[in-house]
Write a protein that holds these residues in place. Sequence first.
Motif, PDB file in Angstrom:
ATOM      1  N   TYR A  47      34.029   9.286 -32.829  1.00 29.40           N
ATOM      2  CA  TYR A  47      32.914   9.843 -33.556  1.00 29.40           C
ATOM      3  C   TYR A  47      33.290  10.295 -34.943  1.00 29.40           C
ATOM      4  CZ  TYR A  47      31.282   9.846 -28.799  1.00 29.40           C
ATOM      5  OH  TYR A  47      30.824   9.128 -27.464  1.00 29.40           O
ATOM      6  N   TRP A  48      32.524  10.295 -35.717  1.00 28.96           N
ATOM      7  CA  TRP A  48      32.559  10.681 -37.359  1.00 28.96           C
ATOM      8  C   TRP A  48      31.375  11.524 -37.586  1.00 28.96           C
ATOM      9  CZ3 TRP A  48      37.054   9.701 -39.931  1.00 28.96           C
ATOM     10  CH2 TRP A  48      37.793   8.954 -39.324  1.00 28.96           C
ATOM     11  N   GLY A  49      31.697  12.644 -38.166  1.00 25.73           N
ATOM     12  CA  GLY A  49      30.631  13.533 -38.861  1.00 25.73           C
ATOM     13  C   GLY A  49      30.077  12.670 -40.223  1.00 25.73           C
ATOM     14  N   GLN A  50      29.038  13.115 -40.793  1.00 26.72           N
ATOM     15  CA  GLN A  50      28.688  12.661 -41.800  1.00 26.72           C
ATOM     16  C   GLN A  50      29.302  13.185 -43.303  1.00 26.72           C
ATOM     17  OE1 GLN A  50      24.391  13.582 -41.631  1.00 26.72           O
ATOM     18  NE2 GLN A  50      24.069  11.408 -40.841  1.00 26.72           N
ATOM     19  N   GLY A  51      30.220  14.150 -42.926  1.00 21.74           N
ATOM     20  CA  GLY A  51      30.913  14.542 -44.263  1.00 21.74           C
ATOM     21  C   GLY A  51      30.369  15.796 -44.795  1.00 21.74           C
ATOM     22  N   THR A  52      31.253  16.363 -45.624  1.00 25.13           N
ATOM     23  CA  THR A  52      30.790  17.365 -46.626  1.00 25.13           C
ATOM     24  C   THR A  52      31.622  17.309 -47.716  1.00 25.13           C
ATOM     25  OG1 THR A  52      30.781  20.061 -46.510  1.00 25.13           O
ATOM     26  CG2 THR A  52      32.701  19.070 -45.548  1.00 25.13           C
ATOM     27  N   GLN A  53      31.085  17.393 -48.991  1.00 23.44           N
ATOM     28  CA  GLN A  53      31.537  17.477 -50.408  1.00 23.44           C
ATOM     29  C   GLN A  53      32.425  18.480 -50.669  1.00 23.44           C
ATOM     30  OE1 GLN A  53      31.560  14.686 -52.371  1.00 23.44           O
ATOM     31  NE2 GLN A  53      33.182  15.813 -53.542  1.00 23.44           N
ATOM     32  N   VAL A  54      33.841  18.382 -50.981  1.00 24.87           N
ATOM     33  CA  VAL A  54      34.720  19.269 -51.588  1.00 24.87           C
ATOM     34  C   VAL A  54      34.943  18.851 -52.984  1.00 24.87           C
ATOM     35  CG1 VAL A  54      36.819  20.380 -51.366  1.00 24.87           C
ATOM     36  CG2 VAL A  54      35.569  19.908 -49.415  1.00 24.87           C
ATOM     37  N   ALA A 106      36.768  15.361 -52.670  1.00 25.92           N
ATOM     38  CA  ALA A 106      36.665  14.165 -51.802  1.00 25.92           C
ATOM     39  C   ALA A 106      35.394  14.502 -50.934  1.00 25.92           C
ATOM     40  CB  ALA A 106      37.871  13.868 -50.961  1.00 25.92           C
ATOM     41  N   VAL A 107      35.083  13.748 -50.039  1.00 25.39           N
ATOM     42  CA  VAL A 107      34.149  13.798 -48.967  1.00 25.39           C
ATOM     43  C   VAL A 107      35.108  14.106 -47.683  1.00 25.39           C
ATOM     44  CG1 VAL A 107      32.207  13.221 -47.445  1.00 25.39           C
ATOM     45  CG2 VAL A 107      32.178  12.505 -49.791  1.00 25.39           C
ATOM     46  N   TYR A 108      35.026  15.056 -47.158  1.00 20.97           N
ATOM     47  CA  TYR A 108      35.848  15.407 -45.944  1.00 20.97           C
ATOM     48  C   TYR A 108      34.840  15.293 -44.675  1.00 20.97           C
ATOM     49  CZ  TYR A 108      39.443  17.251 -48.765  1.00 20.97           C
ATOM     50  OH  TYR A 108      40.458  17.627 -49.783  1.00 20.97           O
ATOM     51  N   TYR A 109      35.484  14.520 -43.848  1.00 17.41           N
ATOM     52  CA  TYR A 109      34.970  14.235 -42.553  1.00 17.41           C
ATOM     53  C   TYR A 109      35.722  14.716 -41.426  1.00 17.41           C
ATOM     54  CZ  TYR A 109      32.730  10.623 -45.499  1.00 17.41           C
ATOM     55  OH  TYR A 109      32.099   9.908 -46.167  1.00 17.41           O
ATOM     56  N   CYS A 110      34.728  15.101 -40.251  1.00 15.76           N
ATOM     57  CA  CYS A 110      35.398  15.498 -39.049  1.00 15.76           C
ATOM     58  C   CYS A 110      35.406  14.477 -38.142  1.00 15.76           C
ATOM     59  CB  CYS A 110      34.310  16.807 -38.482  1.00 15.76           C
ATOM     60  SG  CYS A 110      34.739  16.970 -36.981  1.00 15.76           S
ATOM     61  N   SER A 111      36.240  14.256 -37.224  1.00 14.59           N
ATOM     62  CA  SER A 111      36.626  13.169 -36.321  1.00 14.59           C
ATOM     63  C   SER A 111      36.796  13.932 -34.786  1.00 14.59           C
ATOM     64  CB  SER A 111      37.649  12.213 -36.625  1.00 14.59           C
ATOM     65  OG  SER A 111      38.850  12.744 -36.482  1.00 14.59           O
ATOM     66  N   GLY A 112      36.180  12.816 -33.944  1.00 11.82           N
ATOM     67  CA  GLY A 112      36.442  13.415 -32.379  1.00 11.82           C
ATOM     68  C   GLY A 112      36.760  12.132 -31.619  1.00 11.82           C
ATOM     69  N   SER A 113      37.710  12.451 -30.938  1.00  8.24           N
ATOM     70  CA  SER A 113      38.514  11.340 -29.896  1.00  8.24           C
ATOM     71  C   SER A 113      38.569  11.471 -28.450  1.00  8.24           C
ATOM     72  CB  SER A 113      39.824  10.777 -30.271  1.00  8.24           C
ATOM     73  OG  SER A 113      39.706  10.546 -31.724  1.00  8.24           O
TER      74      SER A 113
END
Length: 117
Positions: free
Chosen positions: A106-113, A91-98
């Motif tokens: 906020y979301w990151g652009q994602g990194t493929q795993v 999947a694409v894994y996304y980082c989030s911030g609240s």
Amino acid sequence: QVELVESGGGLAQPGGSLSLSCVASGTTRSFYGMGWYRQAPGKQRELVAEITRTGIPVYEDFAKGRFTISRNGAENMIYLQMESLKPEETAVYYCSGSLRPDGVDYWGQGTQVTVSS
């Protein structure tokens, strides 16, 4: 402008491990919570794990015992150590911030795993 940048994705063999990192910039405020989500092809984005400013982690059931989320104190940096990976976790894994207890600001652009032999 707040920006979250993930790194560390890539290819792992089934049963293997990967480590992801996320760092935020553009704000001096400490996120209330940060987390990792993932989205597989054709599926909705789902929560993997999240962690509060004080370091309290919460995991989805599938992640318990295999994934470890950690945070660099109250700084806006988090990590995800993933063990015993399965092909279906590709999947694409996304980082989030609240900045608040609920929701994601906020979301990151994602990194493929990719988990494949």
